[in-house]
Scaffold this active site. Structure first.
Site, PDB file in Angstrom:
ATOM      1  N   TYR A 122       0.872  -1.190   0.000  1.00 26.39           N
ATOM      2  CA  TYR A 122       0.000   0.000   0.000  1.00 26.39           C
ATOM      3  C   TYR A 122       0.908   1.238   0.000  1.00 26.39           C
ATOM      4  CZ  TYR A 122      -3.475   3.116   2.383  1.00 26.39           C
ATOM      5  OH  TYR A 122      -4.323   4.122   2.771  1.00 26.39           O
ATOM      6  N   CYS A 123       0.777   2.066  -1.029  1.00 25.05           N
ATOM      7  CA  CYS A 123       1.716   3.183  -1.192  1.00 25.05           C
ATOM      8  C   CYS A 123       1.001   4.525  -1.151  1.00 25.05           C
ATOM      9  CB  CYS A 123       2.452   3.070  -2.520  1.00 25.05           C
ATOM     10  SG  CYS A 123       3.277   1.499  -2.768  1.00 25.05           S
ATOM     11  N   PHE A 155       8.743   4.833   2.906  1.00 24.74           N
ATOM     12  CA  PHE A 155       8.398   3.911   4.015  1.00 24.74           C
ATOM     13  C   PHE A 155       7.507   2.765   3.580  1.00 24.74           C
ATOM     14  CE2 PHE A 155       8.759   7.926   6.650  1.00 24.74           C
ATOM     15  CZ  PHE A 155       9.761   7.502   7.511  1.00 24.74           C
ATOM     16  N   SER A 157       6.118  -0.647   3.236  1.00 23.30           N
ATOM     17  CA  SER A 157       6.278  -2.008   3.758  1.00 23.30           C
ATOM     18  C   SER A 157       6.150  -2.964   2.584  1.00 23.30           C
ATOM     19  CB  SER A 157       5.190  -2.304   4.789  1.00 23.30           C
ATOM     20  OG  SER A 157       5.221  -1.349   5.805  1.00 23.30           O
ATOM     21  N   GLU A 362      -0.347   3.874  10.139  1.00 26.09           N
ATOM     22  CA  GLU A 362      -1.809   3.807   9.944  1.00 26.09           C
ATOM     23  C   GLU A 362      -2.453   5.075  10.523  1.00 26.09           C
ATOM     24  OE1 GLU A 362      -3.400   1.001   8.522  1.00 26.09           O
ATOM     25  OE2 GLU A 362      -1.569  -0.154   8.350  1.00 26.09           O
TER      26      GLU A 362
HETATM   27  C1  LIG Z   1       8.098   0.964   9.539  1.00 21.09           C
HETATM   28  C2  LIG Z   1       7.127   1.821   8.785  1.00 21.09           C
HETATM   29  C3  LIG Z   1       6.324   1.229   7.815  1.00 21.09           C
HETATM   30  C4  LIG Z   1       5.427   2.019   7.081  1.00 21.09           C
HETATM   31  N1  LIG Z   1       4.686   1.438   6.077  1.00 21.09           N
HETATM   32  C5  LIG Z   1       3.950   2.234   5.251  1.00 21.09           C
HETATM   33  C6  LIG Z   1       3.305   1.664   4.099  1.00 21.09           C
HETATM   34  O1  LIG Z   1       3.376   0.459   3.850  1.00 21.09           O
HETATM   35  N2  LIG Z   1       2.622   2.496   3.270  1.00 21.09           N
HETATM   36  C7  LIG Z   1       2.518   3.829   3.509  1.00 21.09           C
HETATM   37  O2  LIG Z   1       1.874   4.521   2.721  1.00 21.09           O
HETATM   38  N3  LIG Z   1       3.119   4.406   4.599  1.00 21.09           N
HETATM   39  C8  LIG Z   1       3.840   3.633   5.458  1.00 21.09           C
HETATM   40  N4  LIG Z   1       4.476   4.192   6.550  1.00 21.09           N
HETATM   41  C9  LIG Z   1       4.423   5.639   6.737  1.00 21.09           C
HETATM   42  C10 LIG Z   1       3.580   6.070   7.932  1.00 21.09           C
HETATM   43  O3  LIG Z   1       2.231   5.900   7.658  1.00 21.09           O
HETATM   44  C11 LIG Z   1       3.970   7.530   8.243  1.00 21.09           C
HETATM   45  O4  LIG Z   1       5.278   7.512   8.781  1.00 21.09           O
HETATM   46  C12 LIG Z   1       3.012   8.189   9.202  1.00 21.09           C
HETATM   47  O5  LIG Z   1       1.765   8.401   8.583  1.00 21.09           O
HETATM   48  C13 LIG Z   1       3.534   9.540   9.721  1.00 21.09           C
HETATM   49  O6  LIG Z   1       3.966  10.342   8.690  1.00 21.09           O
HETATM   50  P1  LIG Z   1       5.406  11.059   8.765  1.00 21.09           P
HETATM   51  O7  LIG Z   1       6.391  10.001   9.103  1.00 21.09           O
HETATM   52  O8  LIG Z   1       5.602  11.811   7.515  1.00 21.09           O
HETATM   53  O9  LIG Z   1       5.317  12.029  10.003  1.00 21.09           O
HETATM   54  P2  LIG Z   1       4.769  13.552   9.982  1.00 21.09           P
HETATM   55  O10 LIG Z   1       3.452  13.599   9.315  1.00 21.09           O
HETATM   56  O11 LIG Z   1       5.846  14.435   9.472  1.00 21.09           O
HETATM   57  O12 LIG Z   1       4.576  13.813  11.529  1.00 21.09           O
HETATM   58  C14 LIG Z   1       5.631  14.153  12.426  1.00 21.09           C
HETATM   59  C15 LIG Z   1       5.029  14.354  13.804  1.00 21.09           C
HETATM   60  O13 LIG Z   1       4.098  15.461  13.778  1.00 21.09           O
HETATM   61  C16 LIG Z   1       2.822  15.014  14.231  1.00 21.09           C
HETATM   62  N5  LIG Z   1       1.777  15.700  13.482  1.00 21.09           N
HETATM   63  C17 LIG Z   1       1.692  15.884  12.125  1.00 21.09           C
HETATM   64  N6  LIG Z   1       0.583  16.573  11.812  1.00 21.09           N
HETATM   65  C18 LIG Z   1      -0.044  16.859  12.970  1.00 21.09           C
HETATM   66  C19 LIG Z   1      -1.246  17.564  13.307  1.00 21.09           C
HETATM   67  N7  LIG Z   1      -2.029  18.080  12.366  1.00 21.09           N
HETATM   68  N8  LIG Z   1      -1.570  17.666  14.604  1.00 21.09           N
HETATM   69  C20 LIG Z   1      -0.813  17.111  15.569  1.00 21.09           C
HETATM   70  N9  LIG Z   1       0.319  16.421  15.313  1.00 21.09           N
HETATM   71  C21 LIG Z   1       0.700  16.303  14.032  1.00 21.09           C
HETATM   72  C22 LIG Z   1       2.806  13.517  13.958  1.00 21.09           C
HETATM   73  O14 LIG Z   1       1.860  12.838  14.756  1.00 21.09           O
HETATM   74  C23 LIG Z   1       4.239  13.141  14.293  1.00 21.09           C
HETATM   75  O15 LIG Z   1       4.381  12.992  15.676  1.00 21.09           O
HETATM   76  C24 LIG Z   1       5.330   3.410   7.342  1.00 21.09           C
HETATM   77  C25 LIG Z   1       6.116   3.983   8.353  1.00 21.09           C
HETATM   78  C26 LIG Z   1       7.009   3.218   9.065  1.00 21.09           C
HETATM   79  C27 LIG Z   1       7.855   3.864  10.120  1.00 21.09           C
END
Ligand SMILES: Cc1cc2nc3c(=O)[nH]c(=O)nc-3n(C[C@H](O)[C@H](O)[C@H](O)COP(=O)(O)OP(=O)(O)OC[C@H]3O[C@@H](n4cnc5c(N)ncnc54)[C@H](O)[C@@H]3O)c2cc1C
Length: 381
Positions: A122-123, A155, A157, A362
């Site tokens: 899922y991308c 990221f 998976s 998620e």
């Molecule tokens: C091991 C792993 C596997 C993954 N697998 C997948 C996958 O298969 N497919 C996929 O699509 N994605 C995947 N992801 C991505 C994952 O869904 C994202 O990392 C996650 O949604 C957070 O996005 P970000 O890392 O860009 O953090 P950011 O969005 O940059 O957030 C940084 C911080 O700010 C906080 N924040 C951001 N906006 C707000 C707001 N409006 N109010 C309050 N707090 C806020 C967040 O909660 C977090 O603490 C994976 C991530 C990891 C680590």
């Protein structure tokens, strides 16, 4: 109101637990070291109907409820949450195809996905957009034959491991309504992958960037309708959140079970650890946390199954509550093992590492709170 599982639900849980104990748990550490899950595991799970847990029976799926599915993820996570969570992502994709795909797409894509001869990723996330997923920049331009996709997904998976990818890309204007969903098969020219990400947990799952460089796909690989991809992607997430919560629950329960046994054997100051009342209280607190988490999770799943208007809010609340309770309990279990909890041989430190990311993906637990607060304020009027 009946809080008991049916006989069939108990059988589903037991089957998943037995499979995990035999086929996953003995290898979980080796797979973590190898940084990959052997592909021949998946068809075995497919044979049990776990490749399409909540894909409808008419489409060849198991047609289970969301609550039933949480039982599978809870049970499998007692063996390894990283493997179970990977299965959850595949199931989310299979369900998207079943819900939004054309008859032709279902006939073409679902049989190998349900058998798990092909695994799906899922991308959605990109390097510049995670929580604010609707800001994604990957573009899908129309061509004579179909679409040409250009952009980077972060990221992912199963990146570089899976057989096909459901990719959310922009076909229209900025914002969620300009996003469509596509199926990109491995081997498509223009599809490549970044290096293996070095992670704290979920180490048996390969995580890589998915790079699309004028990646040409046929028009038949557009999922559903143009402009609806973000809605499809979000609809998959309510169930995905329940599954991830169930993964935290099962793994934390496994840590607690191991801790209870350990405390009966390990002695300090002339008696077993379970004779110290301070430690008994910690055991009791862990039990209370997990039982509360289990009830809350199953209620949220029931809300989704019965299409309750507040199902999304309950899925978000359960995801936040259960993933945090699971991590707290796993951390306490490590502490109760003393120095041995820190050693890989005892299996607890892996659970602590694996569960941490459940608070991030998620939808982060901050975003879960955002969903809950928004709905509270809307309901107030
Ligand atoms: C091991 C792993 C596997 C993954 N697998 C997948 C996958 O298969 N497919 C996929 O699509 N994605 C995947 N992801 C991505 C994952 O869904 C994202 O990392 C996650 O949604 C957070 O996005 P970000 O890392 O860009 O953090 P950011 O969005 O940059 O957030 C940084 C911080 O700010 C906080 N924040 C951001 N906006 C707000 C707001 N409006 N109010 C309050 N707090 C806020 C967040 O909660 C977090 O603490 C994976 C991530 C990891 C680590």
């Amino acid at each position: 109101m009946d809080f008991a599982l049916t006989e069939e639900q108990v059988a589903i849980f037991d089957m998943a637990r037995a499979f995990g104990a035999e086929e996953i748990a003995p290898h979980a550490r080796a797979w973590e070291e190898a940084g990959t899950i052997p592909k021949d595991l998946w068809p075995k799970l497919g044979a049990l109907g776990f490749g399409g847990l909540y894909v409808s029976e008419v489409s060849g799926g198991a047609g289970l409820t969301r609550l039933d599915a949480t039982l599978v993820f809870e049970a499998l996570s007692m063996a390894c949450p990283s493997v179970a969570a990977f299965l959850s992502i595949h199931n989310m994709c299979a369900r998207m195809i079943d819900s939004f795909g054309s008859d032709e797409q279902k006939a073409r894509l679902l049989p190998p996905a349900l058998a798990m001869d092909k695994v799906l990723s899922y991308c959605l996330t990109e390097p510049g957009s995670g929580s604010d997923a609707a800001a994604l920049k990957t573009r899908a331009e129309r061509t004579n034959e179909g679409y040409s996709l250009t952009g980077t997904k972060a990221f992912i998976s199963g990146g570089g491991y899976s057989d096909a990818y459901i990719v959310m890309a922009r076909t229209g204007a900025d914002g969620p309504r300009g996003i469509s969903a596509f199926l990109v098969e491995d081997g498509t020219p223009g599809l490549s992958f970044g290096g293996l990400e070095d992670k704290m947990g979920w180490r048996s799952q390969p995580t890589r960037q998915v790079q699309l460089d004028a990646c040409a796909i046929p028009a038949a690989n557009l999922l559903g309708e143009e402009g609806k991809g973000f809605r499809y992607a979000m609809m998959g997430l309510d169930g995905g959140r329940l599954n991830i919560a169930a993964c935290s629950l099962g793994a934390a329960q496994a840590a607690l079970d191991a801790t209870l046994a350990y405390m009966g054997e390990r002695k300090a100051f002339g008696q077993s650890l379970d004779r110290f009342q301070a430690l008994q209280f910690r055991l009791a607190d862990a039990e209370i946390e997990l039982q509360a988490a289990r009830i809350f999770l199953r209620q949220a799943a029931w809300k989704l199954d019965t299409q309750a208007p507040d199902a999304t809010k309950f899925c978000a609340m359960a995801k936040k509550f259960v993933t945090e309770a699971g991590s707290r309990v796993a951390d306490q279990c490590l502490q109760l093992h003393g120095g041995y909890g820190y050693l890989a041989d005892y299996g607890i430190e892996k659970i602590v590492r694996d569960l941490r990311v459940h608070q991030i993906l998620e939808g982060t637990n901050e975003i879960m709170r955002l969903i809950v607060a928004r709905q509270m304020i809307e309901a107030r009027g």
